[in-house]
Enzyme design. Sequence first.
Site, PDB file in Angstrom:
ATOM      1  N   LYS A 191       1.318  -3.610  -4.945  1.00 56.75           N
ATOM      2  CA  LYS A 191       1.898  -3.950  -3.655  1.00 56.75           C
ATOM      3  C   LYS A 191       1.232  -5.216  -3.124  1.00 56.75           C
ATOM      4  O   LYS A 191       0.013  -5.328  -3.106  1.00 56.75           O
ATOM      5  CB  LYS A 191       1.638  -2.794  -2.687  1.00 56.75           C
ATOM      6  CG  LYS A 191       2.041  -3.054  -1.260  1.00 56.75           C
ATOM      7  CD  LYS A 191       1.787  -1.801  -0.431  1.00 56.75           C
ATOM      8  CE  LYS A 191       2.003  -2.032   1.035  1.00 56.75           C
ATOM      9  NZ  LYS A 191       0.794  -1.888   1.837  1.00 56.75           N
ATOM     10  N   CYS A 204      -8.765   4.987  -2.377  1.00 60.05           N
ATOM     11  CA  CYS A 204      -7.417   5.141  -1.830  1.00 60.05           C
ATOM     12  C   CYS A 204      -6.426   4.657  -2.879  1.00 60.05           C
ATOM     13  O   CYS A 204      -6.605   3.568  -3.441  1.00 60.05           O
ATOM     14  CB  CYS A 204      -7.288   4.308  -0.551  1.00 60.05           C
ATOM     15  SG  CYS A 204      -5.576   4.014  -0.092  1.00 60.05           S
ATOM     16  N   HIS A 251       5.752  -8.220   4.955  1.00 50.44           N
ATOM     17  CA  HIS A 251       6.143  -7.889   6.333  1.00 50.44           C
ATOM     18  C   HIS A 251       7.472  -8.562   6.686  1.00 50.44           C
ATOM     19  O   HIS A 251       8.343  -7.957   7.320  1.00 50.44           O
ATOM     20  CB  HIS A 251       5.074  -8.357   7.333  1.00 50.44           C
ATOM     21  CG  HIS A 251       3.706  -7.822   7.063  1.00 50.44           C
ATOM     22  ND1 HIS A 251       2.612  -8.634   6.918  1.00 50.44           N
ATOM     23  CD2 HIS A 251       3.260  -6.554   6.893  1.00 50.44           C
ATOM     24  CE1 HIS A 251       1.539  -7.888   6.688  1.00 50.44           C
ATOM     25  NE2 HIS A 251       1.906  -6.629   6.662  1.00 50.44           N
ATOM     26  N   CYS A 307      -8.798   6.660   4.861  1.00 49.20           N
ATOM     27  CA  CYS A 307      -8.724   5.258   4.427  1.00 49.20           C
ATOM     28  C   CYS A 307      -8.455   4.399   5.657  1.00 49.20           C
ATOM     29  O   CYS A 307      -7.410   4.546   6.295  1.00 49.20           O
ATOM     30  CB  CYS A 307      -7.621   5.050   3.391  1.00 49.20           C
ATOM     31  SG  CYS A 307      -7.351   3.279   3.054  1.00 49.20           S
ATOM     32  N   HIS A 367       2.631 -11.551   6.070  1.00 50.97           N
ATOM     33  CA  HIS A 367       2.882 -12.080   4.718  1.00 50.97           C
ATOM     34  C   HIS A 367       4.325 -11.769   4.298  1.00 50.97           C
ATOM     35  O   HIS A 367       5.108 -11.208   5.075  1.00 50.97           O
ATOM     36  CB  HIS A 367       1.832 -11.585   3.727  1.00 50.97           C
ATOM     37  CG  HIS A 367       1.753 -10.096   3.522  1.00 50.97           C
ATOM     38  ND1 HIS A 367       2.798  -9.339   3.049  1.00 50.97           N
ATOM     39  CD2 HIS A 367       0.734  -9.224   3.730  1.00 50.97           C
ATOM     40  CE1 HIS A 367       2.427  -8.080   2.943  1.00 50.97           C
ATOM     41  NE2 HIS A 367       1.181  -7.969   3.367  1.00 50.97           N
ATOM     42  N   LYS A 403      -2.991  -8.104   1.754  1.00 52.66           N
ATOM     43  CA  LYS A 403      -3.918  -9.162   2.122  1.00 52.66           C
ATOM     44  C   LYS A 403      -4.809  -9.532   0.937  1.00 52.66           C
ATOM     45  O   LYS A 403      -5.081 -10.693   0.672  1.00 52.66           O
ATOM     46  CB  LYS A 403      -4.781  -8.658   3.278  1.00 52.66           C
ATOM     47  CG  LYS A 403      -5.619  -9.731   3.883  1.00 52.66           C
ATOM     48  CD  LYS A 403      -6.661  -9.129   4.794  1.00 52.66           C
ATOM     49  CE  LYS A 403      -7.790 -10.116   4.980  1.00 52.66           C
ATOM     50  NZ  LYS A 403      -8.992  -9.460   5.462  1.00 52.66           N
ATOM     51  N   HIS A 445      -4.877   1.159  -1.471  1.00 52.52           N
ATOM     52  CA  HIS A 445      -5.759  -0.001  -1.321  1.00 52.52           C
ATOM     53  C   HIS A 445      -6.757  -0.165  -2.463  1.00 52.52           C
ATOM     54  O   HIS A 445      -7.389  -1.210  -2.581  1.00 52.52           O
ATOM     55  CB  HIS A 445      -6.503   0.068   0.021  1.00 52.52           C
ATOM     56  CG  HIS A 445      -5.601  -0.169   1.183  1.00 52.52           C
ATOM     57  ND1 HIS A 445      -4.919   0.848   1.815  1.00 52.52           N
ATOM     58  CD2 HIS A 445      -5.218  -1.315   1.792  1.00 52.52           C
ATOM     59  CE1 HIS A 445      -4.178   0.336   2.776  1.00 52.52           C
ATOM     60  NE2 HIS A 445      -4.327  -0.965   2.784  1.00 52.52           N
ATOM     61  N   CYS A 480      -5.272   2.144   5.334  1.00 50.69           N
ATOM     62  CA  CYS A 480      -4.016   2.846   5.666  1.00 50.69           C
ATOM     63  C   CYS A 480      -4.080   3.446   7.063  1.00 50.69           C
ATOM     64  O   CYS A 480      -3.062   3.875   7.579  1.00 50.69           O
ATOM     65  CB  CYS A 480      -3.755   4.012   4.709  1.00 50.69           C
ATOM     66  SG  CYS A 480      -3.521   3.599   2.997  1.00 50.69           S
TER      67      CYS A 480
HETATM   68  N1  MSP Z   1       1.069  -0.264  11.696  1.00 52.88           N
HETATM   69  C1  MSP Z   1       1.647   0.502  10.664  1.00 52.88           C
HETATM   70  C2  MSP Z   1       3.079   0.849  10.990  1.00 52.88           C
HETATM   71  C3  MSP Z   1       3.251   1.621  12.272  1.00 52.88           C
HETATM   72  S1  MSP Z   1       4.925   1.962  12.596  1.00 52.88           S
HETATM   73  C4  MSP Z   1       4.874   3.026  13.850  1.00 52.88           C
HETATM   74  C5  MSP Z   1       1.605  -0.282   9.349  1.00 52.88           C
HETATM   75  N2  MSP Z   1       1.480  -1.591   9.460  1.00 52.88           N
HETATM   76  S2  MSP Z   1       1.373  -2.608   8.227  1.00 52.88           S
HETATM   77  O1  MSP Z   1       1.303  -3.904   8.821  1.00 52.88           O
HETATM   78  O2  MSP Z   1       0.314  -2.229   7.358  1.00 52.88           O
HETATM   79  O3  MSP Z   1       2.658  -2.444   7.398  1.00 52.88           O
HETATM   80  C6  MSP Z   1       3.876  -2.539   8.028  1.00 52.88           C
HETATM   81  C7  MSP Z   1       4.995  -2.488   7.054  1.00 52.88           C
HETATM   82  O4  MSP Z   1       4.886  -3.567   6.160  1.00 52.88           O
HETATM   83  C8  MSP Z   1       5.060  -1.214   6.231  1.00 52.88           C
HETATM   84  O5  MSP Z   1       6.390  -0.739   6.256  1.00 52.88           O
HETATM   85  C9  MSP Z   1       4.718  -1.653   4.865  1.00 52.88           C
HETATM   86  O6  MSP Z   1       5.420  -0.931   3.897  1.00 52.88           O
HETATM   87  C10 MSP Z   1       5.238  -3.087   4.905  1.00 52.88           C
HETATM   88  N3  MSP Z   1       4.648  -3.844   3.844  1.00 52.88           N
HETATM   89  C11 MSP Z   1       3.338  -4.222   3.695  1.00 52.88           C
HETATM   90  N4  MSP Z   1       3.216  -4.815   2.496  1.00 52.88           N
HETATM   91  C12 MSP Z   1       4.411  -4.813   1.855  1.00 52.88           C
HETATM   92  C13 MSP Z   1       4.891  -5.334   0.676  1.00 52.88           C
HETATM   93  N5  MSP Z   1       4.119  -5.922  -0.190  1.00 52.88           N
HETATM   94  N6  MSP Z   1       6.235  -5.238   0.438  1.00 52.88           N
HETATM   95  C14 MSP Z   1       7.114  -4.704   1.350  1.00 52.88           C
HETATM   96  N7  MSP Z   1       6.684  -4.187   2.465  1.00 52.88           N
HETATM   97  C15 MSP Z   1       5.316  -4.123   2.677  1.00 52.88           C
HETATM   98  O7  MSP Z   1       1.709   0.326   8.302  1.00 52.88           O
END
Ligand code: MSP
Length: 544
Positions: A312, A161, A32, A138, A29, A315, A164, A141
């Site tokens: 934040k 959490c 990411h 969680c 999304h 999903k 979440h 997370c």
């Molecule tokens: N798999 C772990 C990371 C492992 S690194 C060794 C993870 N994955 S995640 O897909 O949940 O999130 C990855 C990144 O996306 C995190 O840095 C998280 O902060 C970022 N984001 C997820 N949602 C976000 C927003 N809404 N805004 C900005 N970044 C966000 O955590």
Amino acid sequence: MAHFDFAEHPGAGAYYVTTPIYYVNDRPHLGHAYTTVAGDVLTRWHRQRGEDVWYLTGTDEHGQKILRTAEAHGVTPQEWCDRLVEEAWKPLWQHLEIANDDFVRTTQARHTERVQEFVQDLYDKGEIYRGSYTGPYCVGCEEYKLPGELLPGATEDEKLCPIHRRPVEWLEEENYFFKLSAYGPKLLEFYAADPGFIQPAAARNEVLRFVEQDLKDLSISRSTFDWGVPLPWDDKHVLYVWVDALQNYITAAGYGADPERFARLWPASVHLVGKDILRFHAVIWPAMLMAAGLPLPKRVVANGWLMVGGEKMSKSNLTGIAPTDLTSHFGVDAYRYYFLRAIPFGTDGSFSWEDFTARYTSELANDFGNLASRVAAMIGKYYDGVLPAAAAPGAAEQAVADALTRAVAEADRRIGEELDFAGGIAAIFEFIKTVNGYLTTQEPWKLAKSPEHRDRLATVLYTAAEALRATAVLLNPVMPSAAAKLWDSLGAEAALGPLAEQRLAAVADWGRLPAGALVTKGDILFPRLEAHEAPEAPEEKTAS
Ligand code: MSP
């Protein structure tokens, strides 16, 4: 395993940047994409400096969250991951013109085999012991939680959490533990010796406060499911997904497999992370590396969140807007530009159609795009597209050249060193404003009317084209397609070679674009936006 001796093989020291590896329980999304684009701009900037650069991204594929998602869809977790990686993640990065050098997946043997060696080594060194974990977890997370950080739920027993806002689960398991508690003092010493290690300052303070309290040992295995890397000494356990995932930064860099490559890439220059995963990167990961006797990364930089309705973006509360919904309307270049320009890196921010539209129109289409098309059109009209020499440069031209020198220095410091993308891009656009102001004052369309002003006309148009030459180089890391179109329209490829090979150190050398370059009108860089029915927009205004 035998460790690589850095003293004997000093690495060439590549500029090695990583993104978090993303969970593939769902499609990417906007949140990411935000970090991945930031890393891409940062690494392209350093490439433009002429440095040896390596950009790594990838996917985190183990753990309960992914296992449950796959089960819910009636496929094996590996099938689920393969599908998501190939159909959703890799195509989006390609679409957004992410120039990553590698893509690591934690289910690859090159990763899992090295991970097993790494943990076996810690086990052999007495850093890991058997114990039992009782406490909240969680799955969203994939994180063991501290009771004190949970939110009250619907009933007295239920706890949520804080990220979440969903109930945590209660674990009671025989696990293996890593002696994290032993590393508190060493970590604090390390943070004190290298104050720039964690950025920005607010993130650093949060970590300091956390480590100053007593660190607890970390449960590093799970035994109630099997979707993970088996512990080499006890295959009834799989490794805790975070301990597996963090190692991607070294396994993909050749740890234990390719010593030369590892020496070139490790330690990483920058780990880009979201603020929610800061502790893993700034506490657990350094402690694991200390235990293994490996060098620590140079910087961990935490970015803020893209927010929806004050929370934040995730999903469960997506705007309903996928990255491709925005790129199909605004284009990939504007997409890359917008999020980095509008939200100061490190703070939270919100996306809005109105704000994006306003910036697109005023900054990209009017200030930048119009400048490029006006200059090309005038050189076409008055000089048949052959760039004239600057016959009579004076103070006004010198002022433009000086503004360029300042813009380059500022953008280089802000983007290249401070990861202040908004500030760096603003410096480049300040320069664009200067050039627009110069044309407004010089009025080349009036100069063109009288033959005695021929020299001034040539000088003004040369100056504007030369300014655009520099702008194309400066914006190439941010908007590679628009920059390439501009480079092409200036006839710069034939005169100066490929855009990617233009070095930032030389970008302010005035007069690089030679007279005689063949200037063509080219495509409109930022066409007028089609009318658009905006989907329901998030509530807040962009934090800019
Ligand atoms: N798999 C772990 C990371 C492992 S690194 C060794 C993870 N994955 S995640 O897909 O949940 O999130 C990855 C990144 O996306 C995190 O840095 C998280 O902060 C970022 N984001 C997820 N949602 C976000 C927003 N809404 N805004 C900005 N970044 C966000 O955590």
